[in-house]
Design a protein around this motif. Structure first.
Motif, short mmCIF file in Angstrom:
data_model
loop_
_atom_site.label_atom_id
_atom_site.label_comp_id
_atom_site.label_asym_id
_atom_site.label_seq_id
_atom_site.Cartn_x
_atom_site.Cartn_y
_atom_site.Cartn_z
N ILE A 16 0.83 -1.21 0.00
CA ILE A 16 0.00 0.00 0.00
C ILE A 16 0.87 1.25 0.00
O ILE A 16 0.59 2.23 -0.71
N ALA A 54 0.16 3.11 -3.33
CA ALA A 54 -0.73 4.24 -3.07
C ALA A 54 -0.01 5.43 -2.46
O ALA A 54 -0.63 6.48 -2.23
N GLN A 68 -6.43 0.45 -6.10
CA GLN A 68 -5.88 1.73 -5.62
C GLN A 68 -6.41 2.93 -6.40
O GLN A 68 -5.87 4.04 -6.29
N THR A 95 -10.57 0.95 -2.74
CA THR A 95 -9.57 0.31 -1.88
C THR A 95 -10.22 -0.35 -0.68
O THR A 95 -9.92 -1.51 -0.35
#
Length: 506
Positions: A320, A324, A382, A388
């Motif tokens: 993540i 992201a 994402q 998400t």
């Protein structure tokens, strides 16, 4: 006029003494294993702090640095191969855990569970804290952190066989899937609490991300020593019914010897119970546990299911953060949604398997749906915050649902299988075999992720999807048997037993 009994007291007295004890044991074991998982989670949160993008970090004015790229990283994780080094840490824990698990069940059957669990939690707390103390002692040796991880992995093996054996002793087969599905949420609750606690300290002093969870699990170990009751008969409670007589169950006895046996003999069933086969105090052998129908299939299925689950456990925050572009704390907080989905998935799997009686079919169907969901999460997960959140919840439920069902209700079912003819001492060994085999996958998953991730996260997800498909394949025989049972086709052994019983009556 006499006043009626207070509503609260009426509620309390409406539950039997057995019910209160069962609820108390369920709560205690939930708390114990929550603390185990709580102490495992910090390493995945701290990875993002041990190796950061230093260009985004404000540099202190009085700091004399020689490398503008890695000045804020913690040595030795400031190198280009930091992902491989993280993989070493993960596998130091997981390989030790996988190897130790096969021996843990043997010890768990032969030692008092209260002492065994208490020792394991206190020692796990010690080694978890020692990892965090490396921050304050300014230790930069990979060998030190790997050694602490190995010892912590060995100590953590004390938990699962012992708590499942304890819960299996107290709860019968009736609603076991639902009860243990709810109870198994301790895994996800521990991961969530571990993420939040570690995240609270990771940016300021990552050592506390380990020390605080270490203190918590050590304290629960003390609580275990003072309050755990291993078996209902220890406090004069009723022993639960561990198995029923379903039409599609394999029931040939496993605990036999040459001089006495019970089962099909020349087409008939002996009416006399075996003299030495059923000994409540006799622990089952490792090979005897493997002979229980379904143990091998579920063990191999869990190997691949746990590979997927633990890859997410150890690498999701970093994924993540990289994809992201969240910082370590935000990525850790976001990763808890996967565990929230795991809670819902475990409960759903338990309810469905209780209703249908198809443990293997429930696991197989969820694994089949998990594969395309993992593919979608990697490609669209994402794009927005809503996407998400939704994909993490769905993937968490489908990935952790089968894993939760196998390690709880299935393990308890097989550990109290009717082919054991009343011997409940197999619980710890069966649980250790199943979870130990699964732990091999748990060790391989993060290792493969560490080796594959430099080539791109897409390849990591292809590996996870392949593992899901393989997990399904190992359950096909059991799914076939369950479907035949639903269609009214009884197994041959059961038909022969019924025929022999009919002959005896006539």
């Amino acid at each position: 006029m006499k006043a009626p009994l207070a509503p609260g007291i009426r509620l309390i007295t409406s539950f039997s003494r057995d019910s209160w004890y069962r609820g108390f044991i369920l709560f205690l074991t939930f708390l114990f294993y929550t603390s185990y998982h709580l102490s495992r989670k910090p390493i995945s949160i701290v990875k993002g702090e041990l190796h950061r993008n230093c260009s985004n970090v404000i540099r202190p004015a009085d700091l004399n640095i020689t490398n503008n790229v890695t000045w804020c990283d913690w040595q030795p994780f400031d190198q280009d191969n930091y992902q491989t080094l993280f993989g070493v840490l993960d596998n130091s824990f997981l390989v030790a855990y996988a190897i130790g698990m096969f021996f843990s069940g043997i010890f768990g059957e032969r030692l008092p569970l209260r002492y065994y669990l208490s020792f394991g939690m206190v020692m796990s707390g010690l080694f978890t804290s020692l990892f965090g103390l490396g921050f304050y002692w300014n230790i930069h040796s990979l060998g030190y952190y790997a050694f602490v991880q190995i010892m912590n992995g060995l100590m953590q093996t004390t938990g699962w066989p012992a708590v499942v054996a304890c819960v299996g002793n107290w709860f019968g087969k009736g609603k076991r899937g639902f009860i243990m599905g709810v109870w198994n949420s301790h895994t996800s609750v521990g991961n969530i609490l571990g993420s939040l606690i570690a995240g609270a300290f990771v940016s300021s002093s990552w050592g506390l991300s380990f020390i605080v969870p270490g203190i918590i699990i050590a304290c629960t170990g003390v609580l275990c020593f003072f309050f755990l009751v291993e078996k209902p008969e220890d406090v004069n409670c009723t022993t639960p019914q561990h198995h029923s007589e379903p039409e599609n169950r394999e029931t040939e006895p496993l605990l036999q010897n040459s001089s006495s046996s019970e089962g099909l003999v020349n087409g008939s069933i002996s009416s006399e119970p075996p003299e030495g086969a059923v000994e409540q105090s006799k622990a089952i052998s490792f090979c005897g546990a493997l002979s229980i129908p379904g143990v091998v299939e579920f063990s191999l299925c869990l190997l691949f299911a746990k590979l997927v689950s633990y890859t997410f456990l150890y690498w999701l925050p970093l994924y993540i953060s990289n994809v992201a572009h969240f910082d370590a704390k935000e990525a850790g907080d976001m990763s808890t949604l996967f565990d929230v989905g795991g809670i819902l998935g475990g409960i759903l799997a338990g309810v469905i398997s209780d209703y249908t009686g198809g443990r293997a079919t429930t696991c197989c169907v969820m694994l089949i749906f998990a594969a395309p969901m993992l593919f979608l999460y990697n490609f669209i997960g994402q794009r927005s915050l809503v996407t998400t959140v939704a994909m993490l919840l769905i993937c968490g439920g489908l990935v952790n649902g089968p894993y939760a069902l196998i390690t709880t209700a299935v393990s308890a079912d097989l550990g109290t299988h009717e082919s054991l003819k009343g011997n409940s001492r197999a619980l710890s060994t069966v649980t250790a075999i199943i979870d130990g085999t699964g732990s091999i996958g748990a060790a391989l998953g993060p290792l493969f992720a560490g080796l594959i991730s430099p080539t791109g996260w897409n390849n990591v997800f292809y590996m996870l999807i392949s593992a899901d498909i393989l997990a399904c394949l190992f359950l096909l025989r059991l799914v076939y048997k369950e479907v035949r049972g639903w269609c009214g086709h009884a197994p041959r052994a059961r038909r022969l037993q019924k025929t022999a019983m009919t002959r005896q009556k006539t």
